[in-house]
Design an enzyme around this catalytic site. Structure first.
Site, PDB file in Angstrom:
ATOM      1  N   THR A 148       0.852  -1.194   0.000  1.00 55.72           N
ATOM      2  CA  THR A 148       0.000   0.000   0.000  1.00 55.72           C
ATOM      3  C   THR A 148       0.880   1.234   0.000  1.00 55.72           C
ATOM      4  O   THR A 148       1.644   1.445   0.951  1.00 55.72           O
ATOM      5  CB  THR A 148      -0.911   0.033   1.239  1.00 55.72           C
ATOM      6  OG1 THR A 148      -1.678  -1.169   1.302  1.00 55.72           O
ATOM      7  CG2 THR A 148      -1.839   1.228   1.201  1.00 55.72           C
ATOM      8  N   HIS A 277      -8.755  -9.815  -0.860  1.00 58.31           N
ATOM      9  CA  HIS A 277      -8.783 -10.617   0.357  1.00 58.31           C
ATOM     10  C   HIS A 277     -10.248 -10.902   0.681  1.00 58.31           C
ATOM     11  O   HIS A 277     -11.050  -9.966   0.811  1.00 58.31           O
ATOM     12  CB  HIS A 277      -8.143  -9.865   1.523  1.00 58.31           C
ATOM     13  CG  HIS A 277      -6.649  -9.799   1.462  1.00 58.31           C
ATOM     14  ND1 HIS A 277      -5.967  -9.136   0.476  1.00 58.31           N
ATOM     15  CD2 HIS A 277      -5.703 -10.327   2.298  1.00 58.31           C
ATOM     16  CE1 HIS A 277      -4.662  -9.241   0.693  1.00 58.31           C
ATOM     17  NE2 HIS A 277      -4.473  -9.955   1.781  1.00 58.31           N
ATOM     18  N   GLU A 280     -12.102 -13.895   5.249  1.00 58.72           N
ATOM     19  CA  GLU A 280     -11.155 -13.975   6.369  1.00 58.72           C
ATOM     20  C   GLU A 280     -11.855 -14.056   7.725  1.00 58.72           C
ATOM     21  O   GLU A 280     -11.208 -14.313   8.739  1.00 58.72           O
ATOM     22  CB  GLU A 280     -10.215 -12.766   6.350  1.00 58.72           C
ATOM     23  CG  GLU A 280      -9.308 -12.716   5.139  1.00 58.72           C
ATOM     24  CD  GLU A 280      -8.365 -11.542   5.160  1.00 58.72           C
ATOM     25  OE1 GLU A 280      -7.221 -11.726   5.619  1.00 58.72           O
ATOM     26  OE2 GLU A 280      -8.764 -10.436   4.734  1.00 58.72           O
ATOM     27  N   ASP A 381       3.292 -13.231   4.661  1.00 58.65           N
ATOM     28  CA  ASP A 381       4.210 -12.354   5.395  1.00 58.65           C
ATOM     29  C   ASP A 381       5.360 -13.192   5.945  1.00 58.65           C
ATOM     30  O   ASP A 381       5.402 -13.501   7.148  1.00 58.65           O
ATOM     31  CB  ASP A 381       3.477 -11.654   6.539  1.00 58.65           C
ATOM     32  CG  ASP A 381       2.303 -10.823   6.045  1.00 58.65           C
ATOM     33  OD1 ASP A 381       2.541  -9.763   5.454  1.00 58.65           O
ATOM     34  OD2 ASP A 381       1.149 -11.253   6.249  1.00 58.65           O
TER      35      ASP A 381
END
Length: 441
Positions: A148, A277, A280, A381
């Site tokens: 971002t 996404h 979730e 990540d």
């Protein structure tokens, strides 16, 4: 009595048997270790496709410590008890360094620390460069990093409009800095490769980096539009070869997919690929569920699927109606095993064993595998979750008993999901060449 006592001869036989048993056990252990090492080496050497990796989440722990020191930022001591510690054996899926796996709350704290420490252009360039190096070392041949864009080094107390330090930048400068590192990295690779269509002299294929510009759903719609405008600007530039798509992510509890759909529509109209996404959070099976939180999650998933993104991120919790839609018209899913297990806290159900967590409790992975649903395996990540591309593939291979051939087929299938569609044929040819070279003669 004497009959109950061992004779010297019996004792000798017993001792010999015990020693023989120990020798057999040691030999078996050695063979198992050797086999595991062989499997690890095969997966490590496999050309890989990485489609879901957040740039800030790729940061090396030592780099985070260095940046914190430079900016005089105090990091949480319980998150970094042993500085510079690396992953233990690649095929060890139970014990993390220090014998403790990070909790999800720990990971969220680290994300905040990363945001604070990556606060100027030099830090941004460093984590980009190191992310490329790390993925290259795992034989990733195509990488889509996502980030971002944000302003760095803004000194707002100097005047009403704010002023940037010499190492600061605006959002356009943020993207430019990442792309500059991509270019420098590829130039460095080109000096090591014989040519772009053959395997390098050391047996590696070159890594091809691409960028997905992310929208943070905890931000405003105006910020989302600004990010898409920047992504479009770079995408349409005659000098661009790196920006390929837009991603909607961030805290799933913030705002709603429909808020950002106009920005995503604008990206699609510009020709950019889109990843979202999705799923979730737990959701209701029916839109009439009395629980407003579950009902909202259900309706958001419905809106997302009606939009038909090019890929879905995670997709852990989807109602039956959503799966009916996806089985009829599949949308490729970006699966991140370690991240998913940590996010869902599945590992604690299996005494820290992430392989069994994937086998027994991941809500969808076994279903996807059994039905050959289009998925790719990624890291999400890797710096935060202490993983890498090789480890993620090893986890899936072990959890579902995949053969090396099946893993190779999954990697090849993932090529169909890359956002730079012009590279698909080249990537497949390169990967097939390596796979054939590794086939037993």
């Amino acid at each position: 009595s004497k009959s109950m006592r061992e004779s010297p001869e019996d004792a000798a036989v017993g001792k010999e048997t015990t020693n023989t048993s120990k020798d057999c056990c040691n030999d078996s252990t050695s063979k198992t270790t050797a086999k595991n090492d062989e499997e690890t080496n095969r997966i490590a050497a496999l050309p890989k496709i990485e489609l879901h990796a957040h740039l800030n989440g790729c940061i090396r722990e030592q780099t985070l410590l260095d940046l914190a020191k430079q900016s005089d930022i105090t990091l949480s001591p319980h998150l970094h008890p042993h500085r510079g510690c690396q992953l233990q054996r690649m095929n060890d899926h139970t014990i993390q360094p220090h014998g403790k796996r990070r909790s999800l709350n720990d990971c969220f704290e680290i994300f905040d620390e990363i945001h604070n420490c990556v606060n100027d252009l030099e830090a941004l360039k460093r984590i980009t460069r190191e992310a490329l190096e790390d993925f290259e070392s795992e034989n990733v041949v195509y990488l889509e990093l996502r980030s971002t864009p944000r302003c760095l080094g803004l000194l707002s107390n100097n005047n009403a409009n704010g002023r940037r330090s010499e190492s600061g930048c605006d959002k356009r400068g943020y993207i430019s800095a990442i792309l500059e590192e991509f270019g420098s990295f590829e130039k460095k690779q080109s000096t090591q490769a014989q040519n772009c269509s053959t395997i390098d002299t050391d047996g590696r294929l070159p890594l091809i980096p691409r960028l997905i510009v992310s929208i943070d759903r905890s931000g405003t719609v105006a910020e989302a539009m600004e990010n898409v405008s920047l992504a479009t600007e770079f995408f349409n530039s005659s000098l661009n070869q790196y920006v390929v798509g837009v991603d909607l992510g961030g805290n799933p509890l913030k705002n709603d997919f429909s808020d950002f759909e106009p920005a995503l529509q604008m990206a699609r109209k510009a020709g950019l690929k889109i990843s979202v996404h999705c799923g979730e959070l737990p959701c209701a099976e029916q839109p009439t569920d009395p629980n407003p939180t579950l009902r909202k999650a259900h309706l958001e998933i419905k809106s997302c699927l009606q939009f038909i993104p090019d890929r879905l991120g995670h997709a852990l919790f989807l109602p039956p109606s959503a799966w009916d839609i996806l089985h009829r018209n599949p949308i490729p899913i970006e699966c991140c095993p370690t991240s998913n297990v940590m996010t869902l806290d599945l590992v604690h159900h299996q005494h820290g064993d992430i392989v069994q967590g994937l086998q027994n409790h991941h809500p969808r992975l076994s279903h996807w595998m059994a039905n050959n649903y289009p998925i790719s395996i990624s890291t999400d990540d890797p710096g935060v979750f202490r993983t890498n591309s090789t480890r993620e593939w090893l986890l899936v291979k072990m959890a579902f008993g995949l053969s090396a051939q099946q893993v190779g087929e999954m990697v090849l299938n993932a090529v169909d999901h890359v956002f730079d569609v012009d590279l698909q044929l080249t990537l497949k040819n390169r990967i097939i060449k390596v796979l054939k070279a590794e086939e037993p003669s």
